[in-house]
Structures are given as structure tokens and as C-alpha cells.
Design a protein around this motif. Structure first.
Motif, PDB file in Angstrom:
ATOM      1  N   PRO A 181       0.833  -1.207   0.000  1.00 60.45           N
ATOM      2  CA  PRO A 181       0.000   0.000   0.000  1.00 60.45           C
ATOM      3  C   PRO A 181       0.866   1.254   0.000  1.00 60.45           C
ATOM      4  CG  PRO A 181      -0.697  -1.550   1.704  1.00 60.45           C
ATOM      5  CD  PRO A 181       0.612  -2.045   1.195  1.00 60.45           C
ATOM      6  N   SER A 182       0.258   2.387  -0.300  1.00 60.12           N
ATOM      7  CA  SER A 182       1.006   3.640  -0.422  1.00 60.12           C
ATOM      8  C   SER A 182       1.441   4.227   0.916  1.00 60.12           C
ATOM      9  CB  SER A 182       0.164   4.673  -1.174  1.00 60.12           C
ATOM     10  OG  SER A 182      -1.075   4.895  -0.496  1.00 60.12           O
ATOM     11  N   VAL A 198       2.281  -5.238   6.846  1.00 63.24           N
ATOM     12  CA  VAL A 198       2.155  -4.045   7.684  1.00 63.24           C
ATOM     13  C   VAL A 198       3.534  -3.454   7.982  1.00 63.24           C
ATOM     14  CG1 VAL A 198       1.536  -3.232   9.995  1.00 63.24           C
ATOM     15  CG2 VAL A 198      -0.055  -4.671   8.703  1.00 63.24           C
ATOM     16  N   GLU A 199       4.480  -4.306   8.369  1.00 59.88           N
ATOM     17  CA  GLU A 199       5.799  -3.790   8.725  1.00 59.88           C
ATOM     18  C   GLU A 199       6.603  -3.379   7.492  1.00 59.88           C
ATOM     19  OE1 GLU A 199       7.891  -6.286  11.459  1.00 59.88           O
ATOM     20  OE2 GLU A 199       6.481  -5.813  13.077  1.00 59.88           O
ATOM     21  N   TYR A 204       9.084   0.769   4.023  1.00 54.61           N
ATOM     22  CA  TYR A 204       9.290   1.314   2.677  1.00 54.61           C
ATOM     23  C   TYR A 204       8.511   2.590   2.402  1.00 54.61           C
ATOM     24  CZ  TYR A 204      11.786  -2.873   1.131  1.00 54.61           C
ATOM     25  OH  TYR A 204      12.714  -3.889   0.967  1.00 54.61           O
ATOM     26  N   ARG A 205       7.451   2.853   3.148  1.00 55.63           N
ATOM     27  CA  ARG A 205       6.578   3.988   2.845  1.00 55.63           C
ATOM     28  C   ARG A 205       6.642   5.111   3.881  1.00 55.63           C
ATOM     29  NH1 ARG A 205       6.965   1.553  -1.214  1.00 55.63           N
ATOM     30  NH2 ARG A 205       5.298   0.592  -2.438  1.00 55.63           N
ATOM     31  N   ASN A 213      14.689   4.809  -4.822  1.00 57.13           N
ATOM     32  CA  ASN A 213      14.766   3.603  -5.644  1.00 57.13           C
ATOM     33  C   ASN A 213      14.251   2.346  -4.952  1.00 57.13           C
ATOM     34  OD1 ASN A 213      15.894   4.800  -7.993  1.00 57.13           O
ATOM     35  ND2 ASN A 213      17.870   4.918  -6.953  1.00 57.13           N
ATOM     36  N   GLY A 214      13.817   2.471  -3.709  1.00 56.40           N
ATOM     37  CA  GLY A 214      13.244   1.316  -3.010  1.00 56.40           C
ATOM     38  C   GLY A 214      11.753   1.265  -3.232  1.00 56.40           C
ATOM     39  N   VAL A 215      11.343   0.943  -4.456  1.00 51.84           N
ATOM     40  CA  VAL A 215       9.959   1.183  -4.882  1.00 51.84           C
ATOM     41  C   VAL A 215       9.050  -0.045  -4.775  1.00 51.84           C
ATOM     42  CG1 VAL A 215      10.555   3.092  -6.393  1.00 51.84           C
ATOM     43  CG2 VAL A 215      10.656   0.762  -7.282  1.00 51.84           C
TER      44      VAL A 215
END
Length: 307
Positions: A181-182, A198-199, A204-205, A213-215
Motif C-alpha cells: 500500500p502507499s 504491515v511492517e 518502505y513507505r 529507488n526502493g519502490v
């Protein structure tokens, strides 16, 4: 730390080279290739956490972006192909052995999450790796095949890949999947409760681990090879190097805890160990100081002994 590039065939592979404290180019140093998780990049845990800390302990560490990902070359983008990923490791060693200050007989490998699975595969067929470490290592093909845990998850995925590949061959736009998710708020809104998702979203978000670059994206039409991949295939025959596995003691749905024990039992290595970090999860081992220090407290003596 120096930014460098090396070649994987025609592609330029971008990497960060971490040098030991008090670096002296006239000396010979042991070296470690450090590989990022699926959908991650060299600026995240493989480089800025594990790479930096291992360099402090006297290792030259090469943390690279996978082909078609991050700052590395390759079109189209966001391809997650095990064959390409594993060749990146071999090419990383090709680069290290050209550096006068690297001891070619003391090169190890470390992989985090999916990078751990790729590190194992690479070490089985490149004997220049003398020691193998994994942190929350995942057998990515196994994870894809399980999907929603239905017996036909892999077939459904491959049917979708085939349909999309045909569409793209006829001119359709590519479908780029986003694994997360965003935002954590969006995850809560969607009712997502799985620990790892969740984690991962919180890592990442948010500023905790967020990097340009960690997309965490992947190209659907090129997922076929990964679905058929087994990171530990032939480990009972070809994986003989010393092996140190680190997993969190709190299992999540991505399966790194289970994969760690699977690898431990399958590996032919005479010297092998699995360290379970109690009370810590898969993603705690990416960033959380207490968890990463426990992992490094195991990995550093392992590499010191074997490199």
C-alpha cells in the motif's frame, strides 16, 4: 563510501563500495558482496546498515542495485528475474577481483530477504564466494508459488503473466505491480493485518526506510522465471561453503523463518548455523538497532573466522 559501476554484460550495475576505517590501498582486505531485498535498493539495509557496519569491522563491502532496478541499467524497468539477479553477484565478484586491495581468496556474500535466496544460488555456482550469510533470507519462488495459499496459486499467476505478455507483444501498456500500500494509513484503511505487509509498509513507505529507488515494484509480464525458481535447489549437493543464517524469531507471512530452517536442513555445508533473534520480526532485521546488532554480532565473528 564510493559510488562505482561494473558490467553485467552490456548493463551498467550501480554499486556503493564501503571501505574499512583507516583504509590503506596498499593492504589486502577481505570483501563481502551485499545484496538488497526484493524491490529494495543499495541505499537501504544491504548498504547503509549491514554494509556500513561490516566496513567498520575491516571489510570492503560492495552493495549493488540489481539489474533493471535502482540506479542500474536495463530496460524495461523493475524486472525481477532470478537469472539476471544471480548473474549480478558473479559480476560483482568480477569487479572485486580487479581491485588490488581485495584478497581474492577472502570474498564472502551477504543477502537480505530475497537477496539472501539469490546469494545462496550464486554461491552454489561461483566458488569464489568463500562464506555465505543470509538475514531474513527468502526463497522468492516459493513465496510466489504459495500466493494466497491455494493449490493453484502458481498456475493462476502464470496464466496472468502469459496473458499480459501476449498483450504487450501486441502493443499494450505494461502492468507494473506494487507489492505494498502507499502508506501505513492506506494499509489500515484496506484492512491489511498481515505482520510482514504491515511492517514492510512502515519501512518502505515512511522515513524509516524510504528511498527513491526502493519502490517495491515488479513487471508482471516478466515474472514467469521467478515463479519457477527455487533459491535452494541443489543446495544439498552444491552448497558447501560455511553458512550463517539469521532469522527473526517472530514469523510472518513471507516465510523467512521457515525458509531459514529449510535452507539449514538442505545445505551440504559442514559448517552451518542458524541464529534465531528472539522477539524480532523479518523487517526488524532491516533497520531496528537492537535486531540488526544481534544479527551483526553473529555475522561478524562468522566472517572473521571464514574470511
Amino acid at each position: 563510501m564510493e559510488s562505482v559501476t561494473f558490467k553485467n554484460k552490456a548493463l551498467d550495475i550501480a554499486a556503493d563500495l564501503y571501505l574499512p576505517d583507516g583504509f590503506d590501498p596498499a593492504r589486502k582486505y577481505p570483501a563481502i558482496v551485499s545484496a538488497h531485498p526484493i524491490g529494495s535498493c543499495k541505499e537501504q539495509t544491504s548498504g547503509n546498515v549491514y554494509g556500513a557496519r561490516l566496513a567498520e569491522q575491516g571489510y570492503v563491502v560492495l552493495a549493488f542495485d540489481a539489474s533493471h532496478q535502482g540506479e542500474s541499467g536495463g530496460q524495461p524497468r523493475w524486472i525481477e528475474d532470478p537469472g539476471l539477479r544471480v548473474e549480478d553477484f558473479r559480476c560483482a565478484v568480477d569487479h572485486l577481483v580487479t581491485l588490488d586491495y581485495v584478497d581474492e581468496d577472502r570474498i564472502g556474500v551477504l543477502g537480505i530477504c530475497g537477496g539472501g535466496g539469490y546469494a545462496v544460488t550464486a554461491a552454489m555456482t561461483d566458488r569464489r564466494f568463500k562464506a555465505v550469510g543470509t538475514v531474513a533470507g527468502v526463497n522468492f519462488g516459493r513465496m510466489l508459488r504459495e500466493g494466497d495459499l491455494s493449490p493453484d496459486a502458481a498456475i493462476a499467476t502464470l496464466d496472468a503473466v502469459a496473458k499480459q505478455r501476449t498483450a504487450e507483444a501486441r502493443g499494450a501498456d505494461p502492468v507494473v505491480g506494487d507489492a505494498l500500500p502507499s502508506s501505513p494509513e492506506k494499509a489500515a484503511e484496506l484492512g491489511i493485518t498481515g505482520l510482514d505487509v504491515v511492517e514492510a509498509t512502515a519501512y518502505y513507505r515512511t522515513p524509516r526506510g524510504q528511498q527513491p529507488n526502493g519502490v517495491t515494484r515488479s513487471l508482471l509480464s516478466h515474472m514467469g522465471p521467478a515463479v519457477g525458481y527455487d533459491a535452494f535447489h541443489l543446495a544439498d549437493q552444491l552448497l558447501t561453503q560455511p553458512l550463517q543464517i539469521v532469522v527473526g524469531g517472530v514469523p510472518g507471512e513471507f516465510g523467512s523463518y521457515r525458509d531459514g530452517f529449510d535452507l539449514f536442513h538442505r545445505a551440504r555445508s559442514q559448517q552451518k548455523d542458524i541464529c534465531v533473534v528472539p522477539g524480532e520480526s523479518h523487517y526488524d532485521l532491516y533497520w531496528k538497532p537492537e535486531a540488526t546488532e544481534r544479527a551483526l554480532d553473529t555475522l561478524i565473528p562468522f566472517y572473521d573466522k571464514n574470511l
